[in-house]
Design an enzyme around this catalytic site. Sequence first.
Site, PDB file in Angstrom:
ATOM      1  N   TYR A  72      16.502  38.122 -27.142  1.00 31.90           N
ATOM      2  CA  TYR A  72      17.875  38.532 -26.835  1.00 31.90           C
ATOM      3  C   TYR A  72      18.879  37.433 -27.190  1.00 31.90           C
ATOM      4  O   TYR A  72      20.038  37.709 -27.451  1.00 31.90           O
ATOM      5  CB  TYR A  72      18.020  38.851 -25.343  1.00 31.90           C
ATOM      6  N   LYS A  87       1.718  39.006 -25.915  1.00 30.44           N
ATOM      7  CA  LYS A  87       1.158  39.556 -27.160  1.00 30.44           C
ATOM      8  C   LYS A  87       0.522  38.381 -27.891  1.00 30.44           C
ATOM      9  O   LYS A  87       0.882  38.051 -29.026  1.00 30.44           O
ATOM     10  CB  LYS A  87       2.278  40.241 -27.973  1.00 30.44           C
ATOM     11  N   ASP A 106       0.787  45.912 -25.156  1.00 27.31           N
ATOM     12  CA  ASP A 106       0.514  47.315 -25.506  1.00 27.31           C
ATOM     13  C   ASP A 106      -0.439  47.946 -24.497  1.00 27.31           C
ATOM     14  O   ASP A 106      -0.242  49.077 -24.047  1.00 27.31           O
ATOM     15  CB  ASP A 106      -0.012  47.446 -26.955  1.00 27.31           C
ATOM     16  N   ASP A 145      12.286  44.521 -20.616  1.00 20.42           N
ATOM     17  CA  ASP A 145      13.263  45.596 -20.807  1.00 20.42           C
ATOM     18  C   ASP A 145      12.526  46.911 -21.032  1.00 20.42           C
ATOM     19  O   ASP A 145      12.828  47.933 -20.419  1.00 20.42           O
ATOM     20  CB  ASP A 145      14.155  45.275 -22.015  1.00 20.42           C
ATOM     21  N   ASP A 188      11.594  50.310 -18.023  1.00 17.19           N
ATOM     22  CA  ASP A 188      11.973  51.722 -18.151  1.00 17.19           C
ATOM     23  C   ASP A 188      10.758  52.609 -17.934  1.00 17.19           C
ATOM     24  O   ASP A 188      10.848  53.698 -17.370  1.00 17.19           O
ATOM     25  CB  ASP A 188      12.578  52.022 -19.535  1.00 17.19           C
TER      26      ASP A 188
HETATM   27  C1  IPM Z   1      18.658  46.572 -19.038  1.00 18.24           C
HETATM   28  C2  IPM Z   1      19.526  47.114 -20.131  1.00 18.24           C
HETATM   29  C3  IPM Z   1      20.189  45.950 -20.864  1.00 18.24           C
HETATM   30  C4  IPM Z   1      19.117  45.060 -21.427  1.00 18.24           C
HETATM   31  C5  IPM Z   1      21.204  46.360 -21.957  1.00 18.24           C
HETATM   32  C6  IPM Z   1      22.266  47.289 -21.423  1.00 18.24           C
HETATM   33  C7  IPM Z   1      21.816  45.166 -22.615  1.00 18.24           C
HETATM   34  O1  IPM Z   1      18.760  47.894 -21.007  1.00 18.24           O
HETATM   35  O2  IPM Z   1      19.201  45.878 -18.165  1.00 18.24           O
HETATM   36  O3  IPM Z   1      17.467  46.871 -19.023  1.00 18.24           O
HETATM   37  O4  IPM Z   1      18.577  45.327 -22.507  1.00 18.24           O
HETATM   38  O5  IPM Z   1      18.784  44.065 -20.776  1.00 18.24           O
HETATM   39 MG    MG Z   2      16.790  48.245 -20.340  1.00 18.85          MG
END
Ligand code: IPM
Ligand code: MG
Length: 360
Positions: free
Chosen positions: A141, A191, A223, A247, A251
């Site tokens: 990042y 990884k 993975d 990240d 999710d």
């Molecule tokens: C998260 C979001 C952020 C990230 C974005 C909005 C920059 O996806 O907090 O998970 O990638 O960190």
């Molecule tokens: Mg995110």
Amino acid sequence: MQLNVLTVPGDGIGTEVTREAVKVLEKVVSKYGHSLKLTDALLGGIAIHQTGSPFPDDTARKALDADATLMGAVGLPEFDNAPPEKRPEKGLLGIRKILGVYANLRPVKAWPALIESSPLKNHIVEGVDMIIVRELNGGIYYGTPRGIEGSGDTERGTNTMTYTRAEIARITRMGFHLARGRKKKLTSVDKSNVLETSQLWRRVVNEIAPEFPDVELEHILVDNCAMQLILRPKQFDVVVMENMFGDILSDEGAVLAGSIGMLPSASIGERKPNGAFVGLYEPVHGSAPDIAGQNKANPLGAIGSVSAMLEYSFGLKEEAAAVNAAMEAVLNSGRVTADLKPKGTPATTSEVGDAVANAI
Ligand code: IPM
Ligand code: MG
């Protein structure tokens, strides 16, 4: 206790969910005899519109002055084609960096009342209770060189994943400390079969492990971790990883919790002289422009972030537990937002916020 809190609602549903989170914060603060000083600042798309920058200096100053920052979300579709430097997300990366909040804690918990909301089978999800510990100040990042250069067939995009020993060591220790206070198991994700950053990562984690002989350590490739999170999520307690892996996998964790709208997060940095952690608190979900302004968004990720703030930045464990209990009561009542697929008519954002505040 006096709580100096900066609110940064940001874009899309960020405004709506932050409003409800503040409602709950105000209630808990008054109930337990504390006082609250709220300040507000701009970040993301709304900040670009009003000041030309996704992370105005005024916001940086206020964030550094506050005891803790409560954020909503950033991101607007109109900036989809803008370069990274000019996007709302840049504001979020900026505030994370300036506060030095290197540890992003994303608890993933299967709430009993929400078992049916997950697309996975009940027996897989029941009892899931883990914390994803995502490194938040380094990795791809922020790494340089980065950019897009050249033209035609040789036009090239570059990003760099880089980690120093010190960066790996501090997030690893955070993971071990958290595991020590829980089920005493730390899983480190990497990884290392392909990436040098991951080879260093694994080596440093192994070197630190003897400081925590009471915690069981295991390594897993990213993975395989993605697969295990869906196959056997109960095996995980604390799971530590670099920024982008975190990240992505967080999710995936959202599916276990029933909805991404449920997930809170705490980004914490160094301890201040008074013992509290520097902290930035935000729901894991994004700005969801498709449902913004409709009073439909689930505020529980934001409200859970208030609970995390009370615990980590102010050391107010009882108050944090009161917020969690109130959330649980509202979940059990079945009056929840549409993302949780309630049996009757879905509740609105503000109804859920009111219900949690009233349950405290
Ligand atoms: C998260 C979001 C952020 C990230 C974005 C909005 C920059 O996806 O907090 O998970 O990638 O960190
Ligand atoms: Mg995110």
